[in-house]
Scaffold this motif. Structure first.
Motif, short mmCIF file in Angstrom:
data_model
loop_
_atom_site.label_atom_id
_atom_site.label_comp_id
_atom_site.label_asym_id
_atom_site.label_seq_id
_atom_site.Cartn_x
_atom_site.Cartn_y
_atom_site.Cartn_z
N ALA A 196 0.84 -1.11 -0.09
CA ALA A 196 0.03 0.03 0.06
C ALA A 196 0.95 1.29 -0.18
CB ALA A 196 -1.03 0.06 1.29
N PHE A 197 1.78 1.32 0.74
CA PHE A 197 2.95 2.54 0.77
C PHE A 197 3.50 2.61 -0.34
CE2 PHE A 197 1.71 2.52 5.26
CZ PHE A 197 1.38 3.75 5.62
N ALA A 198 4.21 1.48 -0.80
CA ALA A 198 4.80 1.55 -2.19
C ALA A 198 3.79 2.18 -3.41
CB ALA A 198 5.37 0.20 -2.58
N LEU A 199 2.64 1.71 -3.34
CA LEU A 199 1.68 2.20 -4.46
C LEU A 199 1.49 3.85 -4.04
CD1 LEU A 199 -0.97 -0.58 -4.37
CD2 LEU A 199 0.37 0.18 -6.16
N LEU A 200 1.27 4.30 -2.98
CA LEU A 200 1.26 5.79 -2.50
C LEU A 200 2.51 6.27 -3.25
CD1 LEU A 200 -0.59 5.67 0.99
CD2 LEU A 200 -1.36 6.44 -1.48
N ALA A 201 3.65 5.83 -2.71
CA ALA A 201 4.97 6.69 -3.04
C ALA A 201 5.01 6.59 -4.66
CB ALA A 201 6.27 5.66 -2.30
N LEU A 202 4.59 5.54 -5.31
CA LEU A 202 5.00 5.46 -6.89
C LEU A 202 3.67 6.27 -7.68
CD1 LEU A 202 6.14 1.93 -7.20
CD2 LEU A 202 7.51 3.75 -7.34
N THR A 203 2.82 6.94 -6.85
CA THR A 203 2.09 7.86 -7.48
C THR A 203 2.79 9.23 -7.72
OG1 THR A 203 0.78 8.39 -5.52
CG2 THR A 203 0.06 6.76 -6.82
N GLN A 204 3.92 9.43 -7.00
CA GLN A 204 4.63 10.82 -6.93
C GLN A 204 5.65 10.77 -8.03
OE1 GLN A 204 6.00 11.74 -3.07
NE2 GLN A 204 3.85 11.31 -2.21
N PHE A 205 5.69 11.72 -8.70
CA PHE A 205 6.51 11.78 -9.87
C PHE A 205 8.06 11.59 -9.61
CE2 PHE A 205 9.43 14.29 -12.88
CZ PHE A 205 9.23 13.59 -13.86
N GLN A 206 8.78 12.31 -8.31
CA GLN A 206 10.24 11.90 -8.01
C GLN A 206 10.06 10.55 -7.76
OE1 GLN A 206 7.65 13.92 -6.58
NE2 GLN A 206 8.02 13.82 -4.11
N HIS A 207 9.48 9.85 -7.20
CA HIS A 207 9.67 8.54 -6.90
C HIS A 207 9.57 7.55 -8.06
CE1 HIS A 207 9.77 9.44 -2.85
NE2 HIS A 207 8.47 9.47 -2.73
N ARG A 208 8.81 7.91 -9.03
CA ARG A 208 8.59 7.14 -10.32
C ARG A 208 9.94 7.54 -11.23
NH1 ARG A 208 4.51 4.42 -11.65
NH2 ARG A 208 5.08 4.54 -13.62
N ARG A 209 10.44 8.58 -11.23
CA ARG A 209 11.78 9.19 -11.88
C ARG A 209 12.80 8.33 -11.35
NH1 ARG A 209 12.76 15.19 -11.70
NH2 ARG A 209 12.79 14.65 -9.36
N ALA A 210 12.80 8.06 -9.88
CA ALA A 210 13.93 7.44 -9.27
C ALA A 210 13.97 5.92 -9.58
CB ALA A 210 13.94 7.47 -7.73
N THR A 211 12.67 5.16 -10.04
CA THR A 211 12.64 3.93 -10.62
C THR A 211 13.08 4.00 -12.12
OG1 THR A 211 10.20 4.15 -10.79
CG2 THR A 211 11.04 3.15 -8.57
N GLY A 212 13.01 5.16 -12.74
CA GLY A 212 13.18 5.05 -14.28
C GLY A 212 11.82 5.14 -15.02
N GLN A 213 10.79 5.31 -14.21
CA GLN A 213 9.70 5.14 -15.14
C GLN A 213 8.74 6.56 -15.34
OE1 GLN A 213 8.32 2.10 -15.99
NE2 GLN A 213 10.49 1.60 -15.19
N GLN A 214 7.91 6.66 -16.41
CA GLN A 214 7.44 7.94 -16.53
C GLN A 214 6.51 8.16 -15.79
OE1 GLN A 214 5.10 7.75 -20.44
NE2 GLN A 214 6.74 6.11 -20.87
N ASP A 215 6.03 9.48 -15.79
CA ASP A 215 4.73 9.93 -14.71
C ASP A 215 3.54 9.29 -15.03
OD1 ASP A 215 3.66 11.19 -12.39
OD2 ASP A 215 3.49 13.01 -13.43
#
Length: 113
Positions: free
Chosen positions: A17-36
C-alpha cells in the motif's frame, strides 16, 4: 508460528500500500526510471492503496481483537512506511516491477491519455 506468518503477511500488504502511494509521486517514479502516471491512474492507484490500508486494519482487528489488532496495525504501518522510505532511498530499482505494473495498459480501460 501462525501469528508470525499473519504479521508478515499484514506487513507485506502494508508495504504494498505504501509503495503504491509513493509510486504515484513523480519524483519516486523518476527514481525507478519510469515515466509519470496520468492523473486518472494516480487517483485510482491512491484509492486502491487506501483500500489496502483499511483492509489491513480490518484484518488485524478481526484476527487479533480490537486492542491488540489496532496496536499491531499501527506498529506495522510505521515499519512498512519506514521500509518503503529505505527502499526508495537506497534501492529504488527494487520497485521497478510494481511501477511497470501500475503503468501496464492491460489493467486499465482504454482511454485517451
Amino acid at each position: 508460528m501462525a501469528v508470525l506468518l499473519f504479521s508478515l503477511a499484514l506487513g507485506g500488504l502494508l508495504f504494498l500500500a505504501f509503495a503504491l502511494l509513493a509510486l504515484t509521486q513523480f519524483q519516486h517514479r523518476r527514481a525507478t526510471g519510469q515515466q509519470d502516471l496520468p492523473a486518472h491512474r494516480r487517483v485510482v492507484v491512491r484509492k486502491i492503496a487506501g483500500v489496502l490500508l483499511v483492509m489491513a486494519l480490518a484484518m488485524a482487528v478481526w484476527q487479533q481483537g480490537g486492542g491488540f489488532g489496532f496496536l499491531l496495525w499501527v506498529g506495522l504501518v510505521s515499519l512498512a512506511a519506514c521500509m518503503v522510505t529505505l527502499v526508495l532511498s537506497w534501492q529504488p530499482r527494487t520497485l521497478v516491477p510494481l511501477a511497470r505494473l501500475m503503468q501496464a495498459r492491460v489493467f486499465w480501460k482504454k482511454q485517451s491519455e
